[in-house]
Motif scaffolding. Structure first.
Motif: not given
Length: 605
Positions: A391-396
């Motif tokens: 699982y990977t999640a990124t906020y940019t």
């Protein structure tokens, strides 16, 4: 040309045009000499540079047309610094210093030996084609208290790294540098600037007369910064269960100020002119509460959150037809961004704080469990049985920039135009300190669930279900873009041992050789993707792209000799698009390839 000046400059060592100095310092913290802390390895470093470059001589005699007096535009100085810190902790080494944990490790080692012995028995039975399931009870087991203590040892390795790169460009320096970089005549810049300091010295250099005060010195004062924090933790809470946790934070900032040398009646006033700062940052995060919601549900949650926040900020006295308060419409970035983040993260909406503060990153992970192969009935059939999850999640956030309208009218409101074309002042949205380009999330289950197995008859099999989505909120045109993908992947493989092609080995002198392995492989994937754009102001949504794509790849590889490899392959790709402007597509690629390697073969013909 003045010949005297040419020969005179030779004896004065010429005119300085360039100056550089740099230094790098590294220090390894002495944890290895401290009792019970030798499991930590840490090092810090600091490096800096300073560069001074002279302007062209054509600008030395510049005359201000307004005052008809000669002025200097100065030269350009800039510095950089690099801050690095790395640390790693070998946690099993720390627990290994205590006898109680040593006894636990010894018992676990004996347990692994039992598993290896059982695997060897099944391997020999397969080689003799006499496999028979044998019930087995392991002798080495941990007590409940030992199991609780073993959980502390599940934290295996911790790695942390931090890197920061900074730099400042200071134009208009009037004095040429001496041997260590400071001005020879007027002085400047500060000693801290020469050693890489990023302190704000705009007012200092103006008050000391170190930089040019000419209105024609339009080069900007620039300050840049890049930061990255990365941490990884390996956890094994039980045998054959490995969890890799990681966090990542990046931050980029670019501050630019043209007219920093402005003076008001002879008094330096750098705050009078507009300075722009552009910020971009990214954080790992978690979106599990909304991971399986479709884009339309998220979009409706955004509108509801925006309406609630608008009424919270502007009150409920004067609402428009959609329920939004005056000065806080759904197009206001300080309303829309918190509503978007709350809808994606499944939280209650709250007003935006400092938009340049990114917050602390949350961990992502990858999980691998291979313990099923230690169950006797499974171990009899498989040499590898792994269950996978990632699982990977990124906020940019990109394009966070100082608002020039706010600089001229802090706390004010934009003007609007009514249906008759009349301009109404202070009737629009509130003027915010910062503007935004876009913010967005990228989330990936890669895989959501996966199985990777190898059987004792050399058969390999793998299956994965991947899910990815990207949600981007554009603040220039107030649109929400969703890109959602799901993918099924099946992998097959089989190795035929000692397969003989033909009647002779190339070095066998006409006799049948041992042969080589025939590697057969197949990959089949079915991917479904869809791209949608929702116009928030018009409350409209449409599908703009996407396709259903099937890939089939089959191949067989065989080494005829040490130099010759044959490969038979078949590849097919079929796609069906989700918009009417694109037509279905199918491609097939098949053939035989031969690869001959020239070189030493270890013998002659």
């Amino acid at each position: 040309m003045d010949n005297k000046s040419i020969f005179g400059n030779v004896f004065r060592a010429g005119r300085p045009v360039l100056y550089n100095h740099r230094a790098q310092l590294n220090y390894k913290l002495p944890f290895q000499y401290l009792p019970y802390l030798d499991f930590i390895d840490a090092e810090i470093g600091y490096g800096f540079t300073y560069n001074w470059a002279a302007r062209s001589t054509s600008l030395l005699g510049f005359v201000d047309p307004q005052t008809n007096q000669q002025q200097s535009l100065g030269s350009v100085g800039q510095n950089t610094n690099v801050i690095q810190a790395t640390a790693s902790a070998d946690l099993p080494k720390f627990f290994g210093q205590f006898n109680y944990f040593k006894n636990i490790n010894a018992k676990l080692q004996k347990r692994r030996q039992e598993m290896d012995s059982l695997n060897n028995v099944y391997t020999k039975q397969w080689e003799k084609n006499r496999y028979r399931y044998k019930k087995y009870k392991f002798k080495n087991r941990l007590t409940p208290l030992q199991s609780a203590a073993f959980f502390l040892t599940s934290f295996k390795q911790l790695n942390v790294s931090y890197t920061e790169n900074n730099g400042t460009v200071l134009p208009g320096l009037l004095s040429a540098p001496n041997w260590y970089g400071s001005g020879q005549t007027l002085g400047g810049p500060t000693i801290g600037f020469l050693f890489g300091s990023q302190a704000d010295i705009r007012r200092t250099v103006m008050e000391n007369g170190w930089v040019s005060g000419s209105n024609y010195m339009t080069d900007p004062y620039v300050r840049m910064s890049t930061k990255e924090l990365r941490a990884d933790l390996q956890v094994m809470p039980m045998n054959d269960l490995r969890i890799d946790l990681n966090v990542l934070h990046t931050f980029n900032s670019n501050f630019s100020h043209t007219g920093f040398n402005y003076t008001n009646n002879g008094v330096p006033d750098p705050d009078f002119t507009f300075a722009s700062e552009l910020t971009t940052y990214s954080n790992t995060t978690m979106l599990l509460s909304t991971s399986f919601k479709d884009g339309q549900a998220v979009y409706q949650a955004i509108r509801e959150n925006a309406r609630a926040l608008s009424q919270q900020l502007g009150g409920t006295g004067a609402l428009d037809n959609n329920g939004f308060a005056q000065h806080y419409s759904i197009g206001n970035a300080y309303v829309l961004i918190p509503a978007f983040r709350a809808a994606m993260e499944g939280k209650s909406v709250t007003p935006m704080g400092n938009p340049k503060k990114s917050g602390f990153p949350l961990p992502n992970w990858r999980i691998t469990y291979s313990g099923l192969k230690n169950i006797p009935i499974i171990s009899g059939q498989f040499t590898k049985f792994d269950i996978l999850h990632g699982y990977t999640a990124t906020y940019t956030a990109t394009g966070i920039q100082s608002n020039v309208d706010y600089h001229g009218n802090p706390g004010g409101y934009y003007q609007t135009v009514d249906d008759a074309g009349n301009v109404i002042k202070n009737a629009g949205d509130k003027i915010n300190p910062y503007t935004f380009a876009q913010v967005g999330y990228v989330e990936s289950f890669s895989p959501l669930i996966g199985i990777d197995v190898t059987m004792r008859n050399n058969m390999q099999f793998g299956i994965q279900y991947n899910k990815t989505r990207m949600m981007v909120l554009g603040l220039v045109n107030q649109t929400l873009t969703e890109d959602a993908n799901t993918e099924y992947v099946v992998r097959l493989g089989y190795i035929v041992r000692n397969f003989r092609l033909g009647t002779a080995n190339i070095r066998g002198r006409g006799t049948r050789g041992k042969g080589s392995d025939l590697n057969i492989r197949g990959d089949i994937s079915l991917r479904d993707s869809k791209t949608s754009i929702m116009n928030i102001l018009l409350n409209d949504a449409q599908v703009t792209g996407g396709q259903r794509l099937m890939n089939i790849k089959l191949s067989a590889d065989y080494n005829v000799s040490e130099n010759l490899n044959l490969r038979v392959f078949y590849e097919q790709m079929t796609s069906k698009y989700k918009i009417s402007t694109a037509f279905p597509l199918s491609t097939i690629r098949a053939g035989i390839s031969a690869t001959f390697t020239f070189g030493e073969s270890g013998g002659g013909f």
